[in-house]
Design an enzyme around this catalytic site. Structure first.
Site, short mmCIF file in Angstrom:
data_model
loop_
_atom_site.label_atom_id
_atom_site.label_comp_id
_atom_site.label_asym_id
_atom_site.label_seq_id
_atom_site.Cartn_x
_atom_site.Cartn_y
_atom_site.Cartn_z
N HIS A 36 95.20 33.36 93.22
CA HIS A 36 94.36 32.20 92.33
C HIS A 36 94.20 32.98 91.05
O HIS A 36 92.70 33.95 91.46
CB HIS A 36 94.58 30.94 92.34
CG HIS A 36 92.60 30.77 92.47
ND1 HIS A 36 92.40 30.90 93.68
CD2 HIS A 36 92.13 30.88 92.14
CE1 HIS A 36 91.31 30.82 94.02
NE2 HIS A 36 90.79 30.48 92.72
N GLU A 72 89.72 20.15 89.46
CA GLU A 72 90.79 21.32 88.94
C GLU A 72 92.26 21.02 90.07
O GLU A 72 92.29 20.25 90.69
CB GLU A 72 90.37 22.36 89.92
CG GLU A 72 89.62 22.81 91.32
CD GLU A 72 90.29 22.79 92.21
OE1 GLU A 72 91.41 23.07 92.12
OE2 GLU A 72 89.86 22.48 93.57
N GLN A 88 94.96 28.30 88.91
CA GLN A 88 94.07 27.04 89.26
C GLN A 88 93.76 27.06 87.90
O GLN A 88 92.51 27.66 87.07
CB GLN A 88 92.88 27.92 89.68
CG GLN A 88 91.09 26.55 89.86
CD GLN A 88 90.54 26.84 91.26
OE1 GLN A 88 89.87 28.26 90.76
NE2 GLN A 88 90.31 26.44 92.07
N HIS A 112 87.83 33.09 85.76
CA HIS A 112 88.07 34.25 87.10
C HIS A 112 88.73 34.12 88.52
O HIS A 112 90.38 34.20 88.23
CB HIS A 112 86.79 33.86 88.37
CG HIS A 112 87.39 32.19 89.28
ND1 HIS A 112 87.27 31.44 88.32
CD2 HIS A 112 88.39 31.79 89.90
CE1 HIS A 112 88.02 30.56 88.94
NE2 HIS A 112 88.32 30.94 90.07
N GLU A 162 85.81 35.47 92.89
CA GLU A 162 86.04 35.08 94.06
C GLU A 162 86.87 35.43 95.61
O GLU A 162 87.77 36.46 95.15
CB GLU A 162 86.67 33.25 93.91
CG GLU A 162 86.42 32.54 94.82
CD GLU A 162 87.19 31.02 94.35
OE1 GLU A 162 87.39 31.27 92.41
OE2 GLU A 162 87.40 30.39 95.21
C1 V0V Z 1 78.97 33.85 82.63
N1 V0V Z 1 79.36 35.78 82.55
C2 V0V Z 1 81.12 35.68 82.27
C3 V0V Z 1 81.61 34.73 83.20
N2 V0V Z 1 80.70 33.52 83.63
N3 V0V Z 1 81.39 36.33 82.65
C4 V0V Z 1 83.10 37.05 83.19
N4 V0V Z 1 83.42 36.09 83.76
C5 V0V Z 1 82.72 34.93 83.94
N5 V0V Z 1 83.53 33.62 84.35
C6 V0V Z 1 78.37 36.45 82.13
C7 V0V Z 1 77.96 35.71 80.64
O1 V0V Z 1 78.46 36.27 79.30
C8 V0V Z 1 76.76 36.03 80.38
O2 V0V Z 1 76.52 37.51 79.98
C9 V0V Z 1 76.19 36.67 82.19
O3 V0V Z 1 77.46 36.36 83.24
C10 V0V Z 1 75.37 35.38 82.34
O4 V0V Z 1 76.41 33.84 82.65
P1 V0V Z 1 75.59 32.44 81.66
O5 V0V Z 1 76.26 32.48 80.66
O6 V0V Z 1 74.15 32.74 81.74
O7 V0V Z 1 75.50 31.53 83.27
P2 V0V Z 1 74.91 31.93 84.36
O8 V0V Z 1 74.09 33.49 84.19
O9 V0V Z 1 74.25 30.40 84.46
O10 V0V Z 1 76.61 32.16 85.20
C11 V0V Z 1 76.85 33.09 84.97
C12 V0V Z 1 77.82 32.80 87.18
C13 V0V Z 1 78.30 31.76 87.34
C14 V0V Z 1 79.02 33.91 86.74
C15 V0V Z 1 76.33 33.88 87.91
O11 V0V Z 1 79.11 30.98 86.31
C16 V0V Z 1 78.16 31.06 88.15
O12 V0V Z 1 77.41 30.98 89.72
N6 V0V Z 1 79.94 31.58 88.91
C17 V0V Z 1 80.50 31.20 90.24
C18 V0V Z 1 80.56 29.47 90.57
C19 V0V Z 1 81.63 29.18 90.13
O13 V0V Z 1 82.67 29.61 88.89
N7 V0V Z 1 82.32 27.70 89.97
C20 V0V Z 1 84.05 27.56 89.15
C21 V0V Z 1 84.86 27.82 89.51
P3 V0V Z 1 76.30 38.15 79.29
O14 V0V Z 1 76.85 37.46 77.94
O15 V0V Z 1 74.40 37.46 79.30
O16 V0V Z 1 76.28 39.59 78.63
S1 V0V Z 1 85.02 27.09 91.98
C22 V0V Z 1 86.08 26.97 92.22
O17 V0V Z 1 86.92 28.42 91.53
C23 V0V Z 1 86.75 26.96 93.18
C24 V0V Z 1 86.32 25.71 94.26
C25 V0V Z 1 88.35 27.42 93.79
O18 V0V Z 1 88.76 28.64 93.32
O19 V0V Z 1 88.35 26.96 94.68
CO CO Z 2 88.63 29.41 91.99
#
Ligand code: V0V
Ligand code: CO
Length: 169
Positions: A36, A72, A88, A112, A162
């Site tokens: 996705h 979602e 998604q 993502h 992911e």
């Molecule tokens: C943040 N950054 C990204 C980003 N999110 N870069 C690319 N794509 C993204 N989506 C960058 C951001 O610009 C910062 O860079 C740096 O990473 C740190 O971000 P932050 O804003 O300070 O935020 P953090 O560190 O608190 O968290 C970022 C991470 C977090 C990626 C670690 O979002 C995470 O753990 N994501 C995984 C879980 C998730 O996204 N769940 C929702 C979808 P600069 O500006 O410092 O250069 S759930 C899902 O998909 C499901 C349930 C499914 O598929 O079934």
């Molecule tokens: Co997802």
């Protein structure tokens, strides 16, 4: 994906080099499809209506995932030899969540990419060994009963990545 299926796919797309030569067999079989594309939005219902009316996509699943901080919907795009692919749509449950923070920083858009894997635990072990930071050491609950795990975007060329092991049918 089992070996016969991969051979079949290889035969179908015989002239298209899909993987860099020289990679290990484990790396070759790791990603099986694009499962996705995750898209961050402010208003889930509004975006569902847009994707339905513009592209004719159908919602096949809706979930609130408290652990991931999202509401979602999965919209079916196509079926392939290794499984289905989806859009998604993600609305944050509150601003202090991954998608909530993303919307504040970057606005609506691609959040993502989710790749299909046969074995998410094995994939995490293999990818972790390359030095890419794992955001999840162990798989978590994903949409439609999948096991999912995220890789740090800073180690994947700016793409939040992911891994998705779909629930067996
Ligand atoms: C943040 N950054 C990204 C980003 N999110 N870069 C690319 N794509 C993204 N989506 C960058 C951001 O610009 C910062 O860079 C740096 O990473 C740190 O971000 P932050 O804003 O300070 O935020 P953090 O560190 O608190 O968290 C970022 C991470 C977090 C990626 C670690 O979002 C995470 O753990 N994501 C995984 C879980 C998730 O996204 N769940 C929702 C979808 P600069 O500006 O410092 O250069 S759930 C899902 O998909 C499901 C349930 C499914 O598929 O079934
Ligand atoms: Co997802």
């Amino acid at each position: 994906m089992d070996r016969d299926l991969r051979r079949m796919v290889g035969a179908t797309f015989a002239n298209i080099p899909t993987r860099k030569p020289g990679l290990s067999r484990e790396a070759i079989v790791m990603l099986t499809r694009i499962d996705h594309v995750g898209i961050a939005c402010h208003d889930l219902e509004e975006k569902i209506a847009f994707y339905e009316s513009t592209f004719g996509l159908l919602v096949v699943s809706r979930e609130v995932n408290e652990q991931q901080g999202v509401k979602e919907a999965m919209l079916h795009v196509a079926d392939g030899p290794a499984g289905a692919s989806y859009v998604q749509l993600l609305e944050p449950l509150n601003p202090d969540t991954p998608v909530g923070k993303f919307l504040v920083k970057r606005g609506e858009g691609v959040h993502h990419i989710g790749y299909g894997v046969d074995d998410v635990v094995a994939a995490l072990e293999s990818i972790g060994g390359t030095g890419v930071r794992l955001l999840d050491e162990r798989p978590r609950h994903g949409s439609m009963g999948a096991s999912i795990a995220f890789l740090h975007p800073k180690d994947v060329g700016g793409v939040l990545t992911e891994l998705v092991q779909a629930k067996p049918r």
